[in-house]
Design a protein around this motif. Structure first.
Motif, PDB file in Angstrom:
ATOM      1  N   ALA A   1     -21.212  61.417 -48.651  1.00  0.00           N
ATOM      2  CA  ALA A   1     -20.072  62.176 -48.142  1.00  0.00           C
ATOM      3  C   ALA A   1     -20.249  63.664 -48.420  1.00  0.00           C
ATOM      4  O   ALA A   1     -19.742  64.509 -47.690  1.00  0.00           O
ATOM      5  N   VAL A   2     -20.989  63.980 -49.503  1.00  0.00           N
ATOM      6  CA  VAL A   2     -21.271  65.365 -49.887  1.00  0.00           C
ATOM      7  C   VAL A   2     -22.727  65.431 -50.351  1.00  0.00           C
ATOM      8  O   VAL A   2     -23.189  64.545 -51.079  1.00  0.00           O
ATOM      9  N   THR A   3     -23.430  66.482 -49.926  1.00  0.00           N
ATOM     10  CA  THR A   3     -24.833  66.634 -50.313  1.00  0.00           C
ATOM     11  C   THR A   3     -25.104  68.055 -50.802  1.00  0.00           C
ATOM     12  O   THR A   3     -24.338  68.987 -50.533  1.00  0.00           O
ATOM     13  N   LYS A   4     -26.243  68.194 -51.503  1.00  0.00           N
ATOM     14  CA  LYS A   4     -26.732  69.525 -51.842  1.00  0.00           C
ATOM     15  C   LYS A   4     -28.237  69.546 -51.636  1.00  0.00           C
ATOM     16  O   LYS A   4     -28.921  68.534 -51.799  1.00  0.00           O
ATOM     17  N   HIS A   5     -28.727  70.706 -51.261  1.00  0.00           N
ATOM     18  CA  HIS A   5     -30.142  70.823 -50.918  1.00  0.00           C
ATOM     19  C   HIS A   5     -30.665  72.162 -51.423  1.00  0.00           C
ATOM     20  O   HIS A   5     -30.130  73.229 -51.064  1.00  0.00           O
ATOM     21  N   VAL A   6     -31.697  72.103 -52.243  1.00  0.00           N
ATOM     22  CA  VAL A   6     -32.333  73.328 -52.718  1.00  0.00           C
ATOM     23  C   VAL A   6     -33.194  73.890 -51.595  1.00  0.00           C
ATOM     24  O   VAL A   6     -34.035  73.189 -51.023  1.00  0.00           O
ATOM     25  N   TYR A   7     -32.962  75.154 -51.278  1.00  0.00           N
ATOM     26  CA  TYR A   7     -33.725  75.816 -50.213  1.00  0.00           C
ATOM     27  C   TYR A   7     -34.112  77.192 -50.733  1.00  0.00           C
ATOM     28  O   TYR A   7     -33.253  78.045 -50.966  1.00  0.00           O
ATOM     29  N   GLY A   8     -35.403  77.393 -50.922  1.00  0.00           N
ATOM     30  CA  GLY A   8     -35.851  78.642 -51.525  1.00  0.00           C
ATOM     31  C   GLY A   8     -35.315  78.742 -52.939  1.00  0.00           C
ATOM     32  O   GLY A   8     -35.401  77.801 -53.730  1.00  0.00           O
ATOM     33  N   LYS A   9     -34.689  79.866 -53.254  1.00  0.00           N
ATOM     34  CA  LYS A   9     -34.127  80.080 -54.582  1.00  0.00           C
ATOM     35  C   LYS A   9     -32.665  79.647 -54.670  1.00  0.00           C
ATOM     36  O   LYS A   9     -32.076  79.710 -55.748  1.00  0.00           O
ATOM     37  N   GLY A  10     -32.083  79.221 -53.552  1.00  0.00           N
ATOM     38  CA  GLY A  10     -30.666  78.899 -53.534  1.00  0.00           C
ATOM     39  C   GLY A  10     -30.386  77.451 -53.189  1.00  0.00           C
ATOM     40  O   GLY A  10     -31.298  76.614 -53.119  1.00  0.00           O
ATOM     41  N   THR A  11     -29.105  77.159 -52.938  1.00  0.00           N
ATOM     42  CA  THR A  11     -28.673  75.792 -52.666  1.00  0.00           C
ATOM     43  C   THR A  11     -27.665  75.786 -51.528  1.00  0.00           C
ATOM     44  O   THR A  11     -26.736  76.613 -51.502  1.00  0.00           O
TER      45      THR A  11
ATOM     46  N   ALA B   1     -30.031  72.118 -39.864  1.00  0.00           N
ATOM     47  CA  ALA B   1     -30.619  70.886 -40.418  1.00  0.00           C
ATOM     48  C   ALA B   1     -31.623  71.165 -41.530  1.00  0.00           C
ATOM     49  O   ALA B   1     -31.576  70.541 -42.596  1.00  0.00           O
ATOM     50  N   ASP B   2     -32.543  72.085 -41.310  1.00  0.00           N
ATOM     51  CA  ASP B   2     -33.547  72.379 -42.337  1.00  0.00           C
ATOM     52  C   ASP B   2     -32.909  72.996 -43.574  1.00  0.00           C
ATOM     53  O   ASP B   2     -33.329  72.717 -44.703  1.00  0.00           O
ATOM     54  N   LEU B   3     -31.916  73.831 -43.372  1.00  0.00           N
ATOM     55  CA  LEU B   3     -31.235  74.483 -44.485  1.00  0.00           C
ATOM     56  C   LEU B   3     -30.501  73.462 -45.349  1.00  0.00           C
ATOM     57  O   LEU B   3     -30.540  73.525 -46.586  1.00  0.00           O
ATOM     58  N   LEU B   4     -29.871  72.487 -44.702  1.00  0.00           N
ATOM     59  CA  LEU B   4     -29.051  71.511 -45.410  1.00  0.00           C
ATOM     60  C   LEU B   4     -29.844  70.277 -45.857  1.00  0.00           C
ATOM     61  O   LEU B   4     -29.392  69.520 -46.715  1.00  0.00           O
ATOM     62  N   GLY B   5     -30.992  70.050 -45.238  1.00  0.00           N
ATOM     63  CA  GLY B   5     -31.815  68.902 -45.616  1.00  0.00           C
ATOM     64  C   GLY B   5     -31.193  67.564 -45.274  1.00  0.00           C
ATOM     65  O   GLY B   5     -31.358  66.590 -46.008  1.00  0.00           O
ATOM     66  N   ILE B   6     -30.478  67.491 -44.155  1.00  0.00           N
ATOM     67  CA  ILE B   6     -29.828  66.249 -43.735  1.00  0.00           C
ATOM     68  C   ILE B   6     -29.888  66.126 -42.218  1.00  0.00           C
ATOM     69  O   ILE B   6     -30.158  67.094 -41.500  1.00  0.00           O
ATOM     70  N   THR B   7     -29.619  64.913 -41.727  1.00  0.00           N
ATOM     71  CA  THR B   7     -29.222  64.713 -40.340  1.00  0.00           C
ATOM     72  C   THR B   7     -27.929  63.917 -40.346  1.00  0.00           C
ATOM     73  O   THR B   7     -27.653  63.130 -41.252  1.00  0.00           O
ATOM     74  N   VAL B   8     -27.119  64.176 -39.330  1.00  0.00           N
ATOM     75  CA  VAL B   8     -25.871  63.438 -39.144  1.00  0.00           C
ATOM     76  C   VAL B   8     -26.083  62.526 -37.941  1.00  0.00           C
ATOM     77  O   VAL B   8     -26.131  62.984 -36.796  1.00  0.00           O
ATOM     78  N   GLU B   9     -26.242  61.233 -38.214  1.00  0.00           N
ATOM     79  CA  GLU B   9     -26.595  60.304 -37.148  1.00  0.00           C
ATOM     80  C   GLU B   9     -25.388  59.847 -36.343  1.00  0.00           C
ATOM     81  O   GLU B   9     -25.527  59.400 -35.207  1.00  0.00           O
ATOM     82  N   GLU B  10     -24.221  59.940 -36.929  1.00  0.00           N
ATOM     83  CA  GLU B  10     -23.009  59.488 -36.245  1.00  0.00           C
ATOM     84  C   GLU B  10     -21.816  60.154 -36.910  1.00  0.00           C
ATOM     85  O   GLU B  10     -21.904  60.648 -38.037  1.00  0.00           O
TER      86      GLU B  10
END
Length: 672
Positions: free
Chosen positions: A559-569, A499-508
């Motif tokens: 439907a698709v997300t991206k999340h910056v985490y540290g130096k990567g994505t 969850a923290d890596l992707l920066g999302i939650t999947v509620e359903e």
């Protein structure tokens, strides 16, 4: 470069052997595989051995400059052995004995079989360890082919119980990790544990099912190691391999390959009923095999004619045999052995065609093979020491694939089909791809793709966080993080530990009906893209949306997300993307992750033409392979020489004939 054929001298009159050896030599061949199905010829009755014919054929091949890979004959224990020890027979999940008449009819855990294996392998190894013509050994034949790994006999039941005790130590720990409190399945003793055989309502505990598959795979690894150790006692300097099966999954080939000197596989591109064979499938399986040990491999059986048992598959067209051969080499094959030399006149594979037809005469396929042999002599020095170099990788997890076979989620869902759909993008766009183990080092890659990673160990989760934090790009998709390594659901909001890596939650989440899809919109694009099979209702927690569902009650959610985490994505895909949307999303991912595409190599190829490179120090060999029957225009930004023909290709457009192949070396760089 090894170039040769699988040969069965025991099928032919001895007076024919010399003709065959001469024809092989004239075709440029330097290696044969023999012996893997010859036990009853080597030991016609218990304790009565006849190696004289094998001595003669090995000597004959050696005289012709053709080296030998010897197969251990344990895939076909003879009738006298099976009659004496019927307990060796494998049993299926219904309790039926596999029976005599095919191959691999033995149980990997049969204590009765091991002494016979030891004797025949020791006799072969001690006899041929110092023979100058014997260069390598193949253990058995095609482990995991035709559902011949998972046995349900009493010997396997006891061995499974012992395996579980070694893994868990305490029966209560196993009960806890499997969750056997469900349906009152708590075990009090190890001997109570059952195999996941057939039941009227065939739903076994998923933890039991997964561990049984792990155990069955480990049983094959143990069976192979027995033979490797025997051979190495006598022939420590002769290489040992096994012919694996690419995308087949009954055995964890990463584990199976650890004790091998070199990985091999059997390549049959035309083994399917379809008008247009997808060349990406063979390419993917080459990359899978290369990834087993992280280096070049052999193709121990390479299709040379139409396959067939009781029915026949399509006949290779002129040029296809050569094209398939160079596709194999392009993806890292340092050895090609065609299957087979001559069509057999009898037995279950009469319709499995070969380089020579049943009449044993030279023909179209022989001449095509001979052309390849002549070409390989010219380019052998260029190929030697070259290898594929990829900055992108897909992670193949046998455990996760098994989990989806046990519980596929969606009717007729296939983990490997989903895996292949992602690979198809990289193949179509000329991006070199490694296929690696979850336990491999990720640090050499810029992009990792993990499809359907429903289970992950804590160690792997940590390494993926570190990979992205250090600057890598990671793609995860639906079901990621839903289960622990014991195949039980995580008590966490999805995507669980990611969850923290992707920066999302999947509620359903939910499945879609067969052939049902949902409209997806991408900002700046007017097209109506589609998602199918699965949907996640995603709530961004720092992630950015790349595509949005545009219908149903979850319209407006990503439907698709991206999340910056540290130096990567880190990217997340919450549905099965149609090919157009898949390409759009992965185009952006590939650009952002700076994965070098072949499109920037100075060579431009149209759809249907594959572009693959092998690198040798400061030289790059470009394989241009036309998988269509039509001529293709290839745009070259520099001047190249085709190593196969010796022809110089000028800057501009050159025409590659249908089924044609070039192996290009740049001799004049593009002008600035």
């Amino acid at each position: 470069m090894l170039f040769g054929v699988c040969y069965y001298p025991e099928h032919w009159p001895e007076e024919r052997w010399g003709t065959d050896a001469r024809m092989m030599k004239e075709a440029g061949m330097n290696v044969v595989r023999i012996g893997e199905f010859a036990w009853s010829k080597l030991e016609p009755r218990e304790g009565e051995y006849d190696f004289s014919w094998l001595d003669r054929i090995i000597d004959l091949m050696t005289e012709h400059g053709i080296r030998v890979i010897l197969g251990t004959p344990t895939a076909t224990p003879p009738k006298w052995l099976m009659d004496k020890h019927p307990e060796i027979y494998m049993r299926d999940k219904f309790g039926h004995v596999r029976g005599f008449g095919n191959r691999r009819h033995y149980c990997y855990n049969s204590a009765s079989y091991y002494p016979y294996i030891t004797t025949i392998v020791e006799k072969l190894a001690s006899r041929y360890a110092s023979h100058p013509g014997v260069m390598a050994w193949q253990i058995d034949n095609e482990f995991g082919c035709n559902e011949t790994t998972r046995c349900y006999c009493d010997a396997c039941k006891l061995a499974f119980q012992v395996w579980l005790q070694g893994k868990y130590g305490d029966i209560d720990a196993m009960n806890e990790r499997w969750g056997t409190v469900f349906w009152s399945q708590i075990y009090n003793e190890w001997l109570e544990v059952v195999l996941p055989a057939n039941t009227p309502f065939p739903l076994h505990n998923p933890g039991l099912e997964l561990d049984y598959r792990r155990f069955a795979s480990d049983s094959v690894v143990k069976f192979q190691k027995l033979q490797i150790d025997l051979i190495k006692q006598y022939a420590p300097h002769q290489a040992v391999t096994h012919n694996m099966m690419g995308a087949f999954n009954e055995v964890d080939d990463f584990e199976l390959s650890k004790e091998l000197d070199i990985a091999s596989w059997d390549n049959y591109p035309n083994l399917m009923f379809t008008r247009d064979v997808n060349p990406a499938i063979a390419a993917m399986q080459h990359d899978m095999t290369r990834g087993l040990k992280g280096r070049n491999f052999w193709v121990m059986e390479h299709q040379s004619g139409q396959p067939g048992g009781n029915i026949m598959f399509p006949t290779p067209r002129p040029g296809e045999l050569r094209r398939w051969t160079y596709q194999s080499i392009a993806h890292g094959a340092d050895g090609i052995l065609y299957f087979r030399w001559r069509g057999c006149l009898f037995g279950a594979e009469q319709f499995w065609h070969a380089i020579l037809q049943h009449d044993g005469k030279e023909g179209r396929k022989y001449n095509e093979t001979k052309q390849v042999g002549e070409e390989l002599k010219r380019v052998a020095s260029l190929l030697e020491g070259s290898a594929n170099a990829s900055r992108a990788a897909m992670v193949r997890s046998f455990d996760n694939e098994w989990a989806f076979e046990i519980q596929p989620h969606i009717m007729n869902y296939s983990y490997m089909d989903h895996f292949t759909s992602y690979y198809q993008y990289f193949y179509d766009h000329g991006i070199g791809m490694d296929i690696i183990s979850p336990n491999d080092d990720f640090t050499n890659y810029r992009l990792l793709v993990l499809s359907n990673f429903i289970m992950a160990t804590d160690d792997m989760v940590e390494r993926l966080y570190a990979f992205v934090e250090g600057g890598g790009s990671l793609v995860l998709d639906y079901r990621a993080g839903a289960k622990d390594w014991d195949n039980r659901m995580e008590p966490l909001t999805l995507p669980g530990k990611f969850a923290d890596l992707l920066g999302i939650t999947v509620e359903e989440y939910g499945v879609m009906y067969k052939d049902d899809t949902r409209r997806i919109k991408v900002e700046g694009h007017d097209e109506d893209y589609r998602g199918g099979k699965w949907f996640d209702v995603i709530v961004p927690r720092g992630a950015e949306s790349m595509a949005v569902f545009d219908e149903d009650y979850y319209a407006g959610s990503p439907a698709v997300t991206k999340h910056v985490y540290g130096k990567g994505t880190a990217y997340y895909i919450g549905t099965e993307l149609d090919s157009a949307l898949r390409d759009l999303i992965f185009n952006e991912i590939s650009i952002c992750s700076k994965v070098a595409a072949h499109r920037g190599s100075g060579i431009r190829v149209p759809h249907g033409v594959e572009l693959v490179s092998r690198v040798k120090v400061d030289k790059t060999l470009w394989f241009v392979i036309n998988h269509t029957v039509k001529a293709a225009d290839i745009l070259l930004d520099g001047v190249y020489e085709d190593g196969l023909s010796g022809r110089k290709l000028a800057k501009g457009i050159s025409v590659l004939e249908g089924n044609g192949v070039w192996m290009l070396l740049e001799i004049e760089a593009p002008s600035e």
